[in-house]
Design an enzyme around this catalytic site. Structure first.
Site, PDB file in Angstrom:
ATOM      1  N   LYS A  91       0.820  -1.207   0.000  1.00  0.00           N
ATOM      2  CA  LYS A  91       0.000   0.000   0.000  1.00  0.00           C
ATOM      3  C   LYS A  91       0.855   1.258   0.000  1.00  0.00           C
ATOM      4  O   LYS A  91       0.341   2.361  -0.067  1.00  0.00           O
ATOM      5  CB  LYS A  91      -0.920   0.008   1.232  1.00  0.00           C
ATOM      6  CG  LYS A  91      -1.961  -1.088   1.223  1.00  0.00           C
ATOM      7  CD  LYS A  91      -2.861  -1.000   2.435  1.00  0.00           C
ATOM      8  CE  LYS A  91      -3.916  -2.088   2.423  1.00  0.00           C
ATOM      9  NZ  LYS A  91      -4.812  -2.015   3.601  1.00  0.00           N
ATOM     10  N   ARG A  92       2.151   1.087   0.072  1.00  0.00           N
ATOM     11  CA  ARG A  92       3.045   2.242   0.097  1.00  0.00           C
ATOM     12  C   ARG A  92       3.675   2.525  -1.263  1.00  0.00           C
ATOM     13  O   ARG A  92       4.533   3.371  -1.392  1.00  0.00           O
ATOM     14  CB  ARG A  92       4.159   2.015   1.137  1.00  0.00           C
ATOM     15  CG  ARG A  92       3.625   1.760   2.550  1.00  0.00           C
ATOM     16  CD  ARG A  92       2.916   2.992   3.115  1.00  0.00           C
ATOM     17  NE  ARG A  92       2.392   2.745   4.451  1.00  0.00           N
ATOM     18  CZ  ARG A  92       1.119   2.504   4.712  1.00  0.00           C
ATOM     19  NH1 ARG A  92       0.247   2.461   3.730  1.00  0.00           N
ATOM     20  NH2 ARG A  92       0.706   2.300   5.944  1.00  0.00           N
TER      21      ARG A  92
END
Length: 575
Positions: free
Chosen positions: A253-254
């Protein structure tokens, strides 16, 4: 009535995984004439990101996912839709569980819990709570509460038996209760945990189907125990497969380039992105892959066609779908109007010093629409379109090589004339030497073949254009013939003019087209030329041809002989 929800935590911005969850919920709601609810689960107070809620809502709107109920909607039947605004509701329900012995107060300090965890890790045992406070008598609990001891509220998981639920994707799931931890329901700061708040909210908001990521499968038995403790009917569960990179590593998610906002800024069309994420875990009927309209998606979408295999996030597939969606742009489509607005905004941001007219003028919207339509086969993303097709709005930079320069036909380096003024002889020679040296560098050591090719292409684009000697005369003839067609400046009429003028000049029509393309766009390739010229319009085309002709004439004019301007430092005249 079907009621589904997308319940993100505002600890970051909307990622492809979150968009998929929202999209699948939305498609299912629309397919069943139900409601799609946005709920903000902001109970993790330490990781809140300012602006994340507003950004998520904006990105859902960008994707065409319409929220029926939520923090920003007019309909507020089950609000508030932000968990931090529902604390009294959770406290009331928590007290109900405590009074009926389905939950208990835990007074263990953070130090004791950390020590328990460390000991379990050391021995390889399961890192779960040991239930010490569950053994406290009611009198001890009341005394601790009277003294104001901080506490959490934990779920009193039954010691015996099993807990089961049915998932539409994974089928029947059953877990021994002894494997379920006494989960914290209310934290010592008075905020609920995710597990408690989402069960309470899903029931009170009438959620019929919970669609979320596969990572929540192991937590669902805890949620089922809460539904049973309250005596509530549990909704249907649909757990979506994980997303992976091409190398099968779990998608992070980064990864900034996979945030929805990043894809928007790169110029991807909303439906192209929706189309892409819809295929991550769902198999469409009859092998169909391209969905240009949202209603096509919700017509075909089916929970029974969701699969367990993880979705592979392949940027190549996304680029392929983007091309298909660009080529599908058509007059009257909402996607085309979206693209027009994005292009107009991007142009103003990229060139702030240009005195742009008001953005909503009908004639400018129509012009941008036509420019996009003729470019849809060559432009892959709107960001690229703005960069490569700015000639629709801005005068191109053309640079003609001097006739006496040593110019290779295939693109050797040379000095040139650009912008319309003659250049000083020494400056031309110096520029020529520098450019020749640059062109002879070739591939840079240590660079990949692709990088070297990109470098060579960039160098070629920056070299002056080597125009044939017939260009000035040809542009005069062509301009006159085009001006005569000003009242019917269509692609067909322009093509007829080109064929006639090329025959008069005794040159191949493709050669004439090549020179005209460079003169009016400053580029060697692009959209179909006749369509492009029709969009630019007769006046703009003729003006640019005349400008290019004058530059070309200046490039072919002989350079003045260098003059003696006096002795040099040694008393000798300049050579």
């Amino acid at each position: 009535m079907v009621r589904v929800r997308f319940a993100p935590s505002p600890t970051g911005f909307l990622h492809l995984g979150g968009l998929r969850t929202a999209l699948f919920n939305f498609l299912f709601a629309r397919q069943n004439k139900g409601s799609f609810i946005l709920r903000v689960e902001d109970t993790d107070r330490l990781r809140l990101v300012p602006g994340a809620v507003e950004s998520m809502h904006a990105m859902l709107g960008w994707a065409g996912i319409e929220v029926d109920e939520g923090p920003f909607s007019k309909k507020q039947e089950c609000g508030p839709y932000v968990q931090s605004e529902r604390l009294n509701i959770y406290r009331q329900h928590a007290e109900h569980l405590r009074k009926h012995d389905h939950a208990y107060c835990c007074f263990c300090t953070p130090n004791r819990l950390a020590a328990l965890r460390a000991a379990a890790l050391k021995t390889g045992a399961k890192t779960s709570y040991d239930g010490a406070c569950r053994l406290l008598s009611k009198k001890q609990v009341e005394e601790n509460l009277r003294q104001g001891m901080p506490y959490t509220l934990r779920l009193a998981v039954p010691r015996q038996g099993q807990t089961a639920f049915r998932d539409i994707v994974y089928g029947q799931v059953q877990v021994d209760n002894k494997e379920i931890d006494d989960q914290v329901l209310m934290k010592s700061d008075g905020f609920p945990t995710y597990h408690f708040a989402n069960v309470v909210d899903d029931h009170l908001m009438g959620i019929t189907h919970i669609m979320r990521g596969e990572e929540w499968v192991t937590s669902t038995p805890k949620h089922m125990l809460l539904y049973q403790a309250f005596g509530w009917q549990a909704p249907d569960f649909v757990h979506l497969p994980l997303l992976f990179n091409k190398d099968r590593s779990k998608l992070s998610k980064r990864q900034n380039d996979l945030f929805v906002e990043s894809l928007r800024k790169q110029g991807y069309l909303p439906m192209a992105v929706n189309n892409f994420v819809a295929l991550l875990g769902w198999t469409p009927p009859a092998g169909k892959e391209v969905y240009v309209h949202m209603d096509e998606l919700w017509t075909d979408f089916s929970l029974t066609e969701l699969h367990k295999a993880g979705g592979i996030v392949d940027p190549v597939k996304l680029a392929w779908l983007q091309k298909r969606h660009m080529r599908a742009l058509s007059l009257g489509s909402p996607t085309l109007m979206y693209a027009v607005r994005e292009v107009q905004t991007s142009l103003r941001e990229a060139y702030p010093l240009v005195p742009w007219p008001p953005q909503d003028r009908p004639e400018d919207i129509d012009y941008a629409r036509k420019a996009l339509l003729v470019s849809r086969d060559t432009a892959e993303r709107l960001e690229e379109f703005v960069k490569d097709s700015r000639f629709f709005w801005l005068e191109p930079t053309v640079d003609y090589a001097r006739a006496d320069d040593d110019v290779e036909v295939a693109g050797g380096a040379a000095g040139g004339v650009s912008g319309g003024g003659s250049q000083d002889h020494q400056h031309v020679q110096q520029q020529q030497q520098q450019q020749k040296a640059a062109s002879q560098v070739g591939a840079t050591p240590g660079k990949s073949e692709a990088e070297s090719a990109a470098q060579a292409q960039s160098q070629a684009q920056n070299r002056p254009h080597n125009a044939p000697k017939w260009v000035p005369e040809g542009f005069v003839k062509l301009s006159a013939a085009l001006a005569a067609k000003a009242d019917a400046f269509t692609s067909t009429a322009i093509r007829d003019v080109f064929n006639t003028v090329a025959a008069e000049l005794g040159v191949n029509v493709n050669s004439l087209m090549k020179e005209v393309r460079y003169a009016v766009t400053g580029q060697q390739r692009g959209p179909a030329l006749m369509d492009l010229l029709a969009v630019l319009g007769c006046d703009r085309v003729v003006r640019r041809l005349d400008h290019a002709r004058r530059l070309c004439v200046a490039a072919h004019a002989p350079l003045p002989a260098p003059e003696n301007e006096g002795p040099d430092a040694d008393g000798q005249p300049f050579a």
